[in-house]
Write a protein that holds these residues in place. Sequence first.
Motif, PDB file in Angstrom:
ATOM      1  N   ALA A 489       4.925   1.621 -10.485  1.00  0.00           N
ATOM      2  CA  ALA A 489       4.233   3.133 -10.448  1.00  0.00           C
ATOM      3  C   ALA A 489       5.665   3.799  -9.650  1.00  0.00           C
ATOM      4  O   ALA A 489       6.404   2.982  -9.031  1.00  0.00           O
ATOM      5  N   SER A 490       5.753   5.032  -9.996  1.00  0.00           N
ATOM      6  CA  SER A 490       6.905   5.710  -9.349  1.00  0.00           C
ATOM      7  C   SER A 490       6.764   6.242  -8.134  1.00  0.00           C
ATOM      8  O   SER A 490       7.660   6.193  -7.215  1.00  0.00           O
ATOM      9  N   THR A 491       5.327   6.346  -7.681  1.00  0.00           N
ATOM     10  CA  THR A 491       5.103   6.799  -6.115  1.00  0.00           C
ATOM     11  C   THR A 491       3.766   6.156  -5.813  1.00  0.00           C
ATOM     12  O   THR A 491       2.979   5.704  -7.006  1.00  0.00           O
ATOM     13  N   PRO A 492       3.351   6.297  -4.707  1.00  0.00           N
ATOM     14  CA  PRO A 492       1.951   6.062  -4.302  1.00  0.00           C
ATOM     15  C   PRO A 492       0.851   6.716  -4.891  1.00  0.00           C
ATOM     16  O   PRO A 492      -0.118   6.200  -5.296  1.00  0.00           O
ATOM     17  N   THR A 493       1.045   8.069  -4.861  1.00  0.00           N
ATOM     18  CA  THR A 493       0.128   8.874  -5.699  1.00  0.00           C
ATOM     19  C   THR A 493      -0.166   8.340  -7.141  1.00  0.00           C
ATOM     20  O   THR A 493      -1.353   8.540  -7.324  1.00  0.00           O
ATOM     21  N   GLU A 494       0.869   8.320  -7.810  1.00  0.00           N
ATOM     22  CA  GLU A 494       0.562   7.876  -9.103  1.00  0.00           C
ATOM     23  C   GLU A 494       0.036   6.575  -9.296  1.00  0.00           C
ATOM     24  O   GLU A 494      -0.807   6.205  -9.965  1.00  0.00           O
ATOM     25  N   TYR A 495       0.312   5.650  -8.236  1.00  0.00           N
ATOM     26  CA  TYR A 495      -0.235   4.241  -8.200  1.00  0.00           C
ATOM     27  C   TYR A 495      -1.763   4.334  -8.085  1.00  0.00           C
ATOM     28  O   TYR A 495      -2.561   3.785  -8.752  1.00  0.00           O
ATOM     29  N   TYR A 496      -2.163   5.186  -7.250  1.00  0.00           N
ATOM     30  CA  TYR A 496      -3.438   5.367  -6.688  1.00  0.00           C
ATOM     31  C   TYR A 496      -4.286   6.177  -7.753  1.00  0.00           C
ATOM     32  O   TYR A 496      -5.521   5.612  -8.232  1.00  0.00           O
ATOM     33  N   GLN A 497      -3.744   7.044  -8.524  1.00  0.00           N
ATOM     34  CA  GLN A 497      -4.399   7.612  -9.710  1.00  0.00           C
ATOM     35  C   GLN A 497      -4.641   6.697 -10.799  1.00  0.00           C
ATOM     36  O   GLN A 497      -5.528   6.505 -11.462  1.00  0.00           O
ATOM     37  N   LYS A 498      -3.526   5.919 -11.168  1.00  0.00           N
ATOM     38  CA  LYS A 498      -3.414   4.964 -12.410  1.00  0.00           C
ATOM     39  C   LYS A 498      -4.708   3.990 -12.007  1.00  0.00           C
ATOM     40  O   LYS A 498      -5.170   3.541 -12.963  1.00  0.00           O
ATOM     41  N   ASN A 499      -4.836   3.280 -10.864  1.00  0.00           N
ATOM     42  CA  ASN A 499      -5.975   2.448 -10.403  1.00  0.00           C
ATOM     43  C   ASN A 499      -7.410   2.957 -10.076  1.00  0.00           C
ATOM     44  O   ASN A 499      -7.921   2.073  -9.349  1.00  0.00           O
TER      45      ASN A 499
END
Length: 587
Positions: A489-499
Amino acid sequence: MNKHSKLARKSMLIFGTALLLGTAVLSGCSSNANNAGTATETSDPGGGIDHSKPLTITVFNNAANYQGEQTGWYGKLIKDKFNITLNILSPQVAGDQLYKTRSASGDLGDLLIIDNSQLEELIPAGMIMDMTDRIKNTEYLSKYVDNHFKPFNAAFESINPEGKIYALPTFVSDTSPTTYSEEIPYSSPIMPWDYYKGIGSPKLNNLTDLLNALKQMQEKYPKTPEGKAIVPITLWKDWDNGSMENVRWLSNWYGYEQPDGTSTIQLNAKGDIVPLVDDNSMYKKILQFYYDANQMGLVDPDSATQDWNKVAEKLTNKQVLLLWYSWQRGFYNTIERGTKGDGNVAVPIADTHIIQNSDAYFGNGRVFAIGSKAKNPERIIEFMDWLVSPEGLRYYTNGFEGFNYEKMSDGKFKLTEVGQIAFQENTPVPEQYGGGGYQDGQSKINTMIMSDFVVDPETGEFYNNNYWSSTIEANKTTLTKEWQNTYNASTPTEYYQKNNMIDIVPNINTSLGSDSSDIKNKRSQISDYVKNTSWKMIFAKDQAEFDQLWNKLKSDVVGLGWNDVIAMDTERAQKIVKLRTDAVASQ
């Protein structure tokens, strides 16, 4: 600082840059694009206002971590520009009695930075000045009246039926009511990347795994290279309000927040309301986490006696392994360290499901207001107008052009080498700007009207330097790349959203009603009891004592008026749920 609790930050740079704090703790600064630090002409920056006489503004400031005269480079700046000196009164330093004493006298101060609930008390008491006509002809504040200031003030309809503008909300973003722009949640697990890698980057499935990882890091890295003791978890009391603040924010990791204006309940994204002292509450879960941590020798022994300033010192020295506020990274992270793979980054825990408020389109729980007895209110308004100007915002968030940042050939800004470390290193400031250390001289107002998530008209980018294209490019460091490769993921927010590990809810900033004297008294007693018991539970000698304290807490608060206070808080939470539903429907 609570906060701090109340800042909003954005897209890609968790890793390297010198994050200049906005809310909640230590404020940043900002700069004019034209050699701003040398402005000494005070004759007439506002047109028609006499600046020949020095003016001291008494600032009653709930956000401040400092009390006394604003000195250093920011003090010189506003003295040179406006012939103004700020004398800051801080309840966080002097204690809550300061508000009670000064409000009882009928004069809280000239410029007030207070909570929404206090505003509701002070308007009917005649202690707040009506700013409606005064800001009509301002150059900058007037731009935000219809979309931000009027809707906020209109929410106080029971005490403000005419919809006058008595206050300006803080940390207002100019995005939308349902947008979340930051690259990392406000509260999430954050740890030193090099230490975490040093123990093999174990997958964290739950809080037990987190404690085991912290124990391993503690054993492998007991001291900093300078010989200072490293502590896995450090706590502090001076931000405690309705409950224990360090517990409140970790509850967000598991989907429950404690809304501002309440002290007895937690709320999730679905609208479920859980009493703080319920056996299944996240508040109890996090207390248990801290207790377990202390039993493993992971909690800083200074926790019960230290204040925030001591914690900030430890963060600067990289003496703390677990962080949970996004802005805490700024005490240590730099681009230079990022190139070496060194810095604090998000380390997700698999069973978390974060609740995250959207950008603060309507502000964030506190306000700027003018005391009804303030002298020279036109000069205070002029100062406030400058605070939201491009020049004022640049100074607050980014410091001085030529010192902290520079203009590139494309007209956008770039942090200088000094700008990347000035906050962390408390870099000496040239005498022409006021001398002293950079961090020491930052604005002690420690909060903003418009946030740094407003677009600078000169650059087309946010004032927040973490989101400048130049900083994003500079942050393509070893630290950044390793994190991104690890988490895809590019950012933590993106990671949390993707998962599917985060719920983003509209940020509601409104009038929730003020407590009656009876409820206020009961709330105060309950809050004190909850806070004191929470600290005792964390440091209980064994699980039996922990459980005994919890059960006694549940029983004793009933006798202090718990049922009356929770009924009020439940009503307020239900209003928040409705407003969130309305905000989503309006998009």
